[in-house]
Write a protein that holds these residues in place. Structure first.
Motif, PDB file in Angstrom:
ATOM      1  N   VAL A  47       0.926  -1.361  -0.087  1.00  0.00           N
ATOM      2  CA  VAL A  47       0.063   0.019  -0.173  1.00  0.00           C
ATOM      3  C   VAL A  47       1.044   1.461   0.036  1.00  0.00           C
ATOM      4  CG1 VAL A  47      -1.586   1.204   1.418  1.00  0.00           C
ATOM      5  CG2 VAL A  47      -2.006  -1.195   0.990  1.00  0.00           C
ATOM      6  N   TYR A  48       1.948   1.312   0.938  1.00  0.00           N
ATOM      7  CA  TYR A  48       2.811   2.263   0.872  1.00  0.00           C
ATOM      8  C   TYR A  48       3.156   2.709  -0.593  1.00  0.00           C
ATOM      9  CZ  TYR A  48       7.364   4.987   2.052  1.00  0.00           C
ATOM     10  OH  TYR A  48       8.130   5.999   2.115  1.00  0.00           O
ATOM     11  N   VAL A  49       3.930   1.532  -1.009  1.00  0.00           N
ATOM     12  CA  VAL A  49       4.601   1.599  -2.433  1.00  0.00           C
ATOM     13  C   VAL A  49       3.617   2.332  -3.383  1.00  0.00           C
ATOM     14  CG1 VAL A  49       5.765   0.568  -4.209  1.00  0.00           C
ATOM     15  CG2 VAL A  49       6.623   0.159  -1.825  1.00  0.00           C
ATOM     16  N   ALA A  50       2.618   1.755  -3.480  1.00  0.00           N
ATOM     17  CA  ALA A  50       1.433   2.061  -4.321  1.00  0.00           C
ATOM     18  C   ALA A  50       1.073   3.431  -4.072  1.00  0.00           C
ATOM     19  CB  ALA A  50       0.311   1.164  -4.219  1.00  0.00           C
ATOM     20  N   GLU A  51       0.992   3.848  -3.023  1.00  0.00           N
ATOM     21  CA  GLU A  51       0.637   5.387  -2.723  1.00  0.00           C
ATOM     22  C   GLU A  51       1.792   6.250  -3.072  1.00  0.00           C
ATOM     23  OE1 GLU A  51      -0.304   5.552   1.507  1.00  0.00           O
ATOM     24  OE2 GLU A  51      -2.329   4.739   1.027  1.00  0.00           O
ATOM     25  N   LYS A  52       3.016   5.998  -2.805  1.00  0.00           N
ATOM     26  CA  LYS A  52       4.254   6.728  -3.187  1.00  0.00           C
ATOM     27  C   LYS A  52       4.268   7.001  -4.706  1.00  0.00           C
ATOM     28  CE  LYS A  52       5.190   8.291   1.062  1.00  0.00           C
ATOM     29  NZ  LYS A  52       4.607   9.577   1.286  1.00  0.00           N
ATOM     30  N   ILE A  53       4.221   5.670  -5.318  1.00  0.00           N
ATOM     31  CA  ILE A  53       4.581   5.877  -6.639  1.00  0.00           C
ATOM     32  C   ILE A  53       3.481   6.539  -7.552  1.00  0.00           C
ATOM     33  CG2 ILE A  53       4.896   4.219  -8.732  1.00  0.00           C
ATOM     34  CD1 ILE A  53       7.590   4.464  -6.893  1.00  0.00           C
ATOM     35  N   TYR A  54       2.226   6.184  -7.134  1.00  0.00           N
ATOM     36  CA  TYR A  54       1.270   6.585  -7.867  1.00  0.00           C
ATOM     37  C   TYR A  54       0.667   7.978  -7.373  1.00  0.00           C
ATOM     38  CZ  TYR A  54       0.254   2.291 -10.252  1.00  0.00           C
ATOM     39  OH  TYR A  54       0.385   1.059 -11.110  1.00  0.00           O
ATOM     40  N   ARG A  55       1.260   8.418  -6.489  1.00  0.00           N
ATOM     41  CA  ARG A  55       1.058   9.916  -6.175  1.00  0.00           C
ATOM     42  C   ARG A  55       1.316  10.796  -7.317  1.00  0.00           C
ATOM     43  NH1 ARG A  55       4.760  12.294  -1.292  1.00  0.00           N
ATOM     44  NH2 ARG A  55       3.834  14.102  -1.951  1.00  0.00           N
ATOM     45  N   TYR A  56       2.329  10.517  -7.969  1.00  0.00           N
ATOM     46  CA  TYR A  56       2.525  11.168  -9.338  1.00  0.00           C
ATOM     47  C   TYR A  56       1.519  11.157 -10.390  1.00  0.00           C
ATOM     48  CZ  TYR A  56       7.254  10.560  -7.014  1.00  0.00           C
ATOM     49  OH  TYR A  56       8.355  10.650  -6.275  1.00  0.00           O
ATOM     50  N   GLY A  57       0.763  10.075 -10.135  1.00  0.00           N
ATOM     51  CA  GLY A  57      -0.125   9.722 -11.259  1.00  0.00           C
ATOM     52  C   GLY A  57       0.277   8.739 -12.044  1.00  0.00           C
ATOM     53  N   SER A 366       1.908  -0.969   7.995  1.00  0.00           N
ATOM     54  CA  SER A 366       1.223  -2.122   8.094  1.00  0.00           C
ATOM     55  C   SER A 366      -0.144  -2.123   7.838  1.00  0.00           C
ATOM     56  CB  SER A 366       1.370  -2.954   9.458  1.00  0.00           C
ATOM     57  OG  SER A 366       1.117  -2.203  10.597  1.00  0.00           O
ATOM     58  N   SER A 367      -0.761  -2.996   7.120  1.00  0.00           N
ATOM     59  CA  SER A 367      -2.135  -2.952   6.798  1.00  0.00           C
ATOM     60  C   SER A 367      -2.764  -4.394   6.804  1.00  0.00           C
ATOM     61  CB  SER A 367      -2.412  -2.222   5.265  1.00  0.00           C
ATOM     62  OG  SER A 367      -3.647  -2.211   4.664  1.00  0.00           O
ATOM     63  N   LEU A 368      -3.811  -4.650   7.562  1.00  0.00           N
ATOM     64  CA  LEU A 368      -4.519  -5.891   7.716  1.00  0.00           C
ATOM     65  C   LEU A 368      -5.256  -6.232   6.514  1.00  0.00           C
ATOM     66  CD1 LEU A 368      -4.889  -8.025   9.705  1.00  0.00           C
ATOM     67  CD2 LEU A 368      -6.844  -6.884  10.681  1.00  0.00           C
ATOM     68  N   ALA A 369      -5.049  -7.261   6.252  1.00  0.00           N
ATOM     69  CA  ALA A 369      -5.693  -7.831   4.787  1.00  0.00           C
ATOM     70  C   ALA A 369      -6.919  -8.723   5.506  1.00  0.00           C
ATOM     71  CB  ALA A 369      -4.864  -8.760   4.048  1.00  0.00           C
ATOM     72  N   VAL A 370      -8.030  -8.385   5.475  1.00  0.00           N
ATOM     73  CA  VAL A 370      -9.113  -9.262   6.267  1.00  0.00           C
ATOM     74  C   VAL A 370      -9.132 -10.837   5.872  1.00  0.00           C
ATOM     75  CG1 VAL A 370     -11.699  -9.388   6.558  1.00  0.00           C
ATOM     76  CG2 VAL A 370     -10.543  -7.237   6.561  1.00  0.00           C
ATOM     77  N   TRP A 371      -8.746 -11.024   4.435  1.00  0.00           N
ATOM     78  CA  TRP A 371      -8.769 -12.349   4.092  1.00  0.00           C
ATOM     79  C   TRP A 371      -7.721 -13.168   4.667  1.00  0.00           C
ATOM     80  CZ3 TRP A 371      -4.364 -14.441   2.238  1.00  0.00           C
ATOM     81  CH2 TRP A 371      -3.349 -13.431   1.914  1.00  0.00           C
ATOM     82  N   SER A 372      -6.742 -12.583   5.437  1.00  0.00           N
ATOM     83  CA  SER A 372      -5.790 -13.056   5.855  1.00  0.00           C
ATOM     84  C   SER A 372      -6.015 -13.860   7.196  1.00  0.00           C
ATOM     85  CB  SER A 372      -4.462 -12.333   6.301  1.00  0.00           C
ATOM     86  OG  SER A 372      -4.543 -11.541   7.188  1.00  0.00           O
ATOM     87  N   ILE A 373      -7.098 -13.194   7.809  1.00  0.00           N
ATOM     88  CA  ILE A 373      -7.666 -13.824   9.217  1.00  0.00           C
ATOM     89  C   ILE A 373      -8.421 -14.948   8.908  1.00  0.00           C
ATOM     90  CG2 ILE A 373      -9.284 -13.130  11.036  1.00  0.00           C
ATOM     91  CD1 ILE A 373      -8.675 -10.356  11.043  1.00  0.00           C
ATOM     92  N   PHE A 374      -9.271 -14.992   7.952  1.00  0.00           N
ATOM     93  CA  PHE A 374     -10.044 -16.156   7.601  1.00  0.00           C
ATOM     94  C   PHE A 374      -9.159 -17.169   7.003  1.00  0.00           C
ATOM     95  CE2 PHE A 374     -13.104 -12.508   7.227  1.00  0.00           C
ATOM     96  CZ  PHE A 374     -14.026 -13.079   8.130  1.00  0.00           C
TER      97      PHE A 374
END
Length: 408
Positions: A47-57, A366-374
């Motif tokens: 999520v962090y990489v995607a946000e930082k990279i796609y912040r430029y568009g 960190s970002s919790l993926a709900v699918w990982s819990i199940f």
């Protein structure tokens, strides 16, 4: 009712033998906890990489001396032999790229910022063209950004991060105040939006100045990075990339058939490479955690065999009262699955706790993926069922007469 009774018996067994229960479930807890922690941290990094990279568009691409990721020392040596990308290359692309909506350039280093008796070190010093702040998706929350005239005349103006405002300027109104960047005076004209911390490092300890003023202070011997915006993804992006490639090859006199002596990167290519790296790391970590689950399953099977031995007379009584083999087998399967599921629940809680602890201590996203819990709970239950088959079958196959003769 039998299903509820089997679960009740399993939970009573856990509570009656607390130490044995902890040791029995430890492998499952560690395995599931490891998987949850790794998936949570890797998902946060994605999520962090995607946000930082796609912040430029997604329609922004870069021209640089070397790729963002280098996989070998031989590649590094090869890229170091390339000519640097100069401001003249940027200006040539700016003037001739018809498919580019915007073109900018960036050059950076680390330095020291001083104002009065306050200072900060390891500050990110950025040399920007006037077009870079909007391309960088920078929100100037106070003051204004650069102008082309300030860039053209090497003006000593600066946009600062909130760390500079708080730690160097004392939290006062920074506009119009003077700061010294590696000994060179600049007047603050704007403050960027607060970005917080990531990977333990502040994202707000920076100063941006016009790239012409930057090069007057630091020289022109280091390469720059050119940013170009195509306007949209798909075919327009591909066409803009090819046009910039042609322009760069022409400006740098690359012969026909000769390899580019620069690198073109789109956001998709970098995110794709990162996903491959992160996916490989995640797969290895999950495989290692799987070993813990197997060990945990073996321990559960061992405990269930002990339980069958301890409850031989009980099994004989149940069979004498009309219980079928399938009833006895189902009872022990439910018990083993319940044991493993309880371990899975504690593993999920522990994994989330570890991931949050890493985030708090090191700033790693960190970002919790709900699918990982199940998925973790499902795998834990499956491990219990798989390793509970043999003990359950052994219990089901007991001769009721022999079982009733068993001593208490």
């Amino acid at each position: 009712m039998e299903f509820r009774e089997a679960i009740k018996i399993a939970l009573q067994s856990l509570w009656a033998n607390k130490l044995r229960s902890v040791l029995t479930l430890l492998g499952v807890v560690i395995g599931v906890g490891s998987v949850i922690a790794v998936v949570t941290l890797v998902n946060g990094a994605n999520v962090y990489v995607a946000e930082k990279i796609y912040r430029y568009g997604a329609d922004v691409f870069t021209v640089s001396k070397q790729p963002r990721v280098i996989s070998s020392y031989d590649e590094y040596r090869k890229f170091q032999k390339r000519k640097i990308i100069r401001l003249e290359d940027y200006q040539f692309v700016l003037e001739h790229c018809h498919r580019c909506q915007a073109v900018g350039a960036l050059q950076s280093s680390t330095g020291k910022v001083v104002s009065g008796t306050h200072s900060t070190t390891d500050t990110d010093i950025r040399g920007w063209t006037a077009s870079m702040p909007p391309m960088y998706n920078l929100n100037v929350i106070l003051g204004r950004s650069f102008t082309p005239t300030e860039e053209e005349h090497n003006s000593h103006v600066a946009i600062i991060g909130t760390d500079i405002q708080d730690n160097v300027l004392g939290g006062n109104d920074p506009l119009g105040q003077e700061i010294r960047v590696d000994g060179v005076p600049y007047t603050v004209i704007g403050v960027g939006e607060k970005q917080g911390k990531s990977f333990g490092a502040s994202q707000d300890n920076w100063v941006a100045v016009p790239i012409t003023a930057y090069q007057r202070s630091y020289g022109t011997s280091k390469t720059i990075t050119v940013y170009a915006k195509a306007g949209s993804t798909g075919e327009p992006l591909n066409a803009a990339v090819e046009e910039v490639r042609t322009l760069m090859r022409s400006e740098r006199h690359n012969r026909p058939g000769e390899e580019d002596d620069f690198n073109l990167d789109t956001n998709d290519s970098f995110v794709g490479l990162w996903n491959q790296i992160a996916g490989g790391f995640e797969a290895v970590a999950v495989a290692i955690a799987g070993v813990s689950l197997v060990v945990g399953g073996i321990v559960i099977m061992n405990i269930m065999l002990v339980s069958v031995t301890e409850r031989t007379r009980e099994i004989g009584v149940r069979k004498a009262l009309g219980a079928k083999r399938s009833d006895v087998m189902l009872q022990f399967l439910i018990e083993s699955a319940t044991l493993s599921l309880v371990g899975g629940v504690f593993g999920v809680i522990g994994g989330i706790g570890v991931a949050q602890g890493v985030t708090a201590a090191l700033g790693f996203p960190s970002s919790l993926a709900v699918w990982s819990i199940f998925a973790g709970l499902f795998v834990a239950t499956a491990v219990g069922l798989f390793f509970g088959v043999y003990p359950a079958r052994k219990a089901a196959m007991l001769d009721p007469i022999v079982a009733l003769r068993s001593e208490l």
